[in-house]
Write a protein that holds these residues in place. Structure first.
Motif, PDB file in Angstrom:
ATOM      1  N   THR A   2       0.835  -1.205   0.000  1.00  0.00           N
ATOM      2  CA  THR A   2       0.000   0.000   0.000  1.00  0.00           C
ATOM      3  C   THR A   2       0.869   1.253   0.000  1.00  0.00           C
ATOM      4  N   PHE A   3       0.459   2.236  -0.815  1.00  0.00           N
ATOM      5  CA  PHE A   3       1.068   3.567  -0.795  1.00  0.00           C
ATOM      6  C   PHE A   3       0.093   4.525  -0.112  1.00  0.00           C
ATOM      7  N   ASN A   4       0.565   5.240   0.938  1.00  0.00           N
ATOM      8  CA  ASN A   4      -0.299   6.101   1.753  1.00  0.00           C
ATOM      9  C   ASN A   4       0.154   7.560   1.629  1.00  0.00           C
ATOM     10  N   PHE A   5      -0.831   8.433   1.408  1.00  0.00           N
ATOM     11  CA  PHE A   5      -0.567   9.879   1.339  1.00  0.00           C
ATOM     12  C   PHE A   5      -1.456  10.586   2.356  1.00  0.00           C
TER      13      PHE A   5
ATOM     14  N   TYR B  41       4.299  10.934   2.861  1.00  0.00           N
ATOM     15  CA  TYR B  41       4.248   9.714   2.055  1.00  0.00           C
ATOM     16  C   TYR B  41       4.753   8.535   2.891  1.00  0.00           C
ATOM     17  N   ASN B  42       3.989   7.432   2.895  1.00  0.00           N
ATOM     18  CA  ASN B  42       4.382   6.245   3.647  1.00  0.00           C
ATOM     19  C   ASN B  42       3.999   4.981   2.868  1.00  0.00           C
ATOM     20  N   LEU B  43       4.722   3.891   3.154  1.00  0.00           N
ATOM     21  CA  LEU B  43       4.431   2.586   2.554  1.00  0.00           C
ATOM     22  C   LEU B  43       3.964   1.619   3.633  1.00  0.00           C
ATOM     23  N   GLN B  44       3.086   0.674   3.231  1.00  0.00           N
ATOM     24  CA  GLN B  44       2.560  -0.316   4.175  1.00  0.00           C
ATOM     25  C   GLN B  44       2.534  -1.692   3.515  1.00  0.00           C
ATOM     26  N   ALA B  45       2.617  -2.719   4.333  1.00  0.00           N
ATOM     27  CA  ALA B  45       2.391  -4.103   3.881  1.00  0.00           C
ATOM     28  C   ALA B  45       1.106  -4.589   4.545  1.00  0.00           C
ATOM     29  N   GLU B  46       0.215  -5.199   3.770  1.00  0.00           N
ATOM     30  CA  GLU B  46      -1.125  -5.513   4.296  1.00  0.00           C
ATOM     31  C   GLU B  46      -1.523  -6.958   4.017  1.00  0.00           C
ATOM     32  N   LEU B  47      -2.106  -7.592   5.031  1.00  0.00           N
ATOM     33  CA  LEU B  47      -2.710  -8.917   4.927  1.00  0.00           C
ATOM     34  C   LEU B  47      -4.205  -8.759   5.150  1.00  0.00           C
ATOM     35  N   GLY B  48      -5.020  -9.299   4.240  1.00  0.00           N
ATOM     36  CA  GLY B  48      -6.462  -9.091   4.323  1.00  0.00           C
ATOM     37  C   GLY B  48      -7.256 -10.381   4.222  1.00  0.00           C
ATOM     38  N   VAL B  49      -8.486 -10.325   4.694  1.00  0.00           N
ATOM     39  CA  VAL B  49      -9.448 -11.413   4.550  1.00  0.00           C
ATOM     40  C   VAL B  49     -10.727 -10.813   3.979  1.00  0.00           C
ATOM     41  N   HIS B  50     -11.102 -11.254   2.761  1.00  0.00           N
ATOM     42  CA  HIS B  50     -12.317 -10.770   2.111  1.00  0.00           C
ATOM     43  C   HIS B  50     -13.375 -11.874   2.148  1.00  0.00           C
ATOM     44  N   MET B  51     -14.431 -11.647   2.874  1.00  0.00           N
ATOM     45  CA  MET B  51     -15.553 -12.615   2.936  1.00  0.00           C
ATOM     46  C   MET B  51     -16.675 -12.059   2.075  1.00  0.00           C
ATOM     47  N   GLU B  52     -16.822 -12.616   0.875  1.00  0.00           N
ATOM     48  CA  GLU B  52     -17.741 -12.074  -0.113  1.00  0.00           C
ATOM     49  C   GLU B  52     -19.070 -12.838  -0.125  1.00  0.00           C
ATOM     50  N   ASN B  53     -20.136 -12.079  -0.432  1.00  0.00           N
ATOM     51  CA  ASN B  53     -21.474 -12.654  -0.628  1.00  0.00           C
ATOM     52  C   ASN B  53     -21.934 -13.513   0.548  1.00  0.00           C
ATOM     53  N   LEU B  54     -21.686 -13.021   1.778  1.00  0.00           N
ATOM     54  CA  LEU B  54     -22.240 -13.706   2.945  1.00  0.00           C
ATOM     55  C   LEU B  54     -23.767 -13.679   2.901  1.00  0.00           C
TER      56      LEU B  54
ATOM     57  N   SER C 229       2.449  -0.639   9.419  1.00  0.00           N
ATOM     58  CA  SER C 229       2.405   0.760   8.997  1.00  0.00           C
ATOM     59  C   SER C 229       3.523   1.579   9.634  1.00  0.00           C
ATOM     60  N   PRO C 230       4.736   1.481   9.131  1.00  0.00           N
ATOM     61  CA  PRO C 230       5.818   2.308   9.673  1.00  0.00           C
ATOM     62  C   PRO C 230       5.681   3.757   9.188  1.00  0.00           C
ATOM     63  N   TYR C 231       5.876   4.723  10.109  1.00  0.00           N
ATOM     64  CA  TYR C 231       5.779   6.149   9.766  1.00  0.00           C
ATOM     65  C   TYR C 231       7.188   6.715   9.629  1.00  0.00           C
ATOM     66  N   LEU C 232       7.500   7.303   8.459  1.00  0.00           N
ATOM     67  CA  LEU C 232       8.821   7.856   8.171  1.00  0.00           C
ATOM     68  C   LEU C 232       8.934   9.280   8.723  1.00  0.00           C
ATOM     69  N   TYR C 233      10.039   9.572   9.437  1.00  0.00           N
ATOM     70  CA  TYR C 233      10.262  10.933   9.934  1.00  0.00           C
ATOM     71  C   TYR C 233      10.406  11.895   8.760  1.00  0.00           C
ATOM     72  N   SER C 234       9.860  13.102   8.934  1.00  0.00           N
ATOM     73  CA  SER C 234       9.901  14.077   7.845  1.00  0.00           C
ATOM     74  C   SER C 234      11.307  14.568   7.561  1.00  0.00           C
ATOM     75  N   SER C 235      12.220  14.441   8.540  1.00  0.00           N
ATOM     76  CA  SER C 235      13.607  14.881   8.331  1.00  0.00           C
ATOM     77  C   SER C 235      14.379  13.938   7.418  1.00  0.00           C
ATOM     78  N   TYR C 236      13.792  12.739   7.146  1.00  0.00           N
ATOM     79  CA  TYR C 236      14.444  11.777   6.263  1.00  0.00           C
ATOM     80  C   TYR C 236      13.605  11.625   4.999  1.00  0.00           C
ATOM     81  N   GLY C 237      14.252  11.767   3.860  1.00  0.00           N
ATOM     82  CA  GLY C 237      13.558  11.532   2.600  1.00  0.00           C
ATOM     83  C   GLY C 237      13.688  10.082   2.183  1.00  0.00           C
ATOM     84  N   TRP C 238      12.876   9.674   1.207  1.00  0.00           N
ATOM     85  CA  TRP C 238      12.951   8.290   0.736  1.00  0.00           C
ATOM     86  C   TRP C 238      14.284   8.008   0.050  1.00  0.00           C
TER      87      TRP C 238
END
Length: 360
Positions: free
Chosen positions: A193-196, A207-220, A238-247
């Motif tokens: 995930t890209f987060n703004f 700007y931050n990056l995330q790794a996500e694990l999901g469970v989608h239960m469809e048409n219950l 969801s790690p938050y990058l300090y603004s003093s450090y750029g990517w």
């Protein structure tokens, strides 16, 4: 003696009409009740896996020629949304045009033994008495005329079914198709995930990056063949990058194999989310929309409120393509508010996620 001969002759005329199968033509028709159905498959008198005839949904009838008219014949019909997974069979029975009870003429072969017994029991003098009292030609005419008339009547009856066959075949009913299979499905997803955020949260980069694990239960819960209701659950790193450090600086730390320095540029956090979703099925493609909420927590997370957690609400849309029953690829987008930061600054955020899914 003439009566015995005529009886046997009538039996020989009748037997071939019932001993040999009468070929008939049967036509089955059905309706396309669900516009999402793309494929039908059918077969007659069986459900063998390698004996199906597959056609597209524009074909709504089938005609089989040369069937045995003395027995019933059944058409098994199945439907599919994707041409790979089919419903259970709907069966339509075409009843026999010549039921087994019409084989009664076989009894006509019995008069031969009966005649022999009568001839054996009746003494010859009886025939002589008849000859003496009545002229022989009269007796012979009476005996000869009756069986011939009977044989002619039977011959006419045997020919009638052939003329009636097309009418009966054309009127064969088709049974209603069975209900489609359940569309309920659970999918495990793994994505990035890209987060703004705007404005940026406290001391962190927008700007931050995330790794996500999901469970989608469809048409219950399903409303019709296309719409259903489900739930999406998410667990993200969801790690938050300090603004003093750029990517750029962070990438240089990682490429220099200085992981301790790179990780020190972030405050580690985890996010859980839940969202009821409206599931819209379009064959192999699913489109989902819904709203939900999230909670983020990190031991060193620096927030404006001073708490080590964040919470808020979001709207979500997702598009997912299923290559088969197991594997899929998808993309989702979120827009939300971080409510825990108060109404004065209240950061807004947008996220884009690309993921792969495994269904069961």
């Amino acid at each position: 003696m003439k009566r015995k001969f005529i009886t046997v002759f009538a039996a020989l005329i009748l037997l071939p009409a019932f001993l040999f199968a009468v070929p008939v033509v049967v036509t089955w028709e059905w309706l396309l009740e669900d516009p999402l159905v793309t494929t039908f498959r059918y077969q007659v008198d069986g459900e063998k896996e390698d004996n199906w005839t597959v056609v597209d949904s524009s074909v709504t009838s089938y005609t089989e020629r040369g069937l045995d008219g003395t027995v019933d014949h059944t058409l098994y019909l199945q439907q599919s949304y994707d041409g790979e997974h089919f419903s259970g069979s709907a069966a339509s029975v075409a009843e026999a045009m010549f039921p087994p009870e019409e084989e009664v003429p076989v009894v006509a072969s019995e008069p031969a033994p009966a005649t022999e017994e009568i001839v054996a029991e009746e003494p010859a003098p009886v025939a002589e008495e008849v000859v003496a009292e009545e002229p022989a030609p009269v007796a012979e005419e009476v005996v000869a005329e009756e069986p011939v008339a009977a044989a002619e009547e039977v011959a006419v009856v045997a020919e009638e079914p052939a003329a009636e066959t097309p009418l009966l075949v054309a009127e064969e009913p088709v049974e209603e198709k069975k209900k489609a299979e359940s569309r309920s499905r659970t999918t495990l997803t793994l994505g990035g995930t890209f987060n703004f955020q705007d404005p940026a949260l406290n001391i962190y980069h927008k700007y931050n990056l995330q790794a996500e694990l999901g469970v989608h239960m469809e048409n219950l819960l399903t409303f019709n063949d296309s719409l259903g209701l489900g739930v999406d659950l998410g667990l993200a790193y969801s790690p938050y990058l300090y603004s003093s450090y750029g990517w750029t600086n962070t990438a240089e730390d990682v490429l220099a194999f200085d992981f301790s320095t790179a990780l020190s540029n972030f405050d580690q956090a985890g996010t859980i989310s839940i969202a009821p979703m409206l599931n819209i099925s379009m064959g192999k493609t699913d489109f989902d929309i819904g709203i939900g909420g999230f909670l983020t927590w990190g031991p060193d997370l620096a927030t404006t409120s001073g708490d080590a957690f964040l919470y808020g609400a979001f709207a979500k849309a997702a598009l997912e393509y299923h290559f088969n029953k197991t594997f899929s690829l998808g993309a989702s987008a979120k827009y939300g508010l971080i409510l825990s930061e108060g109404t004065s600054s209240m950061p807004q955020f947008a996220e884009g996620t690309v993921y792969m899914g495994f269904s069961f």
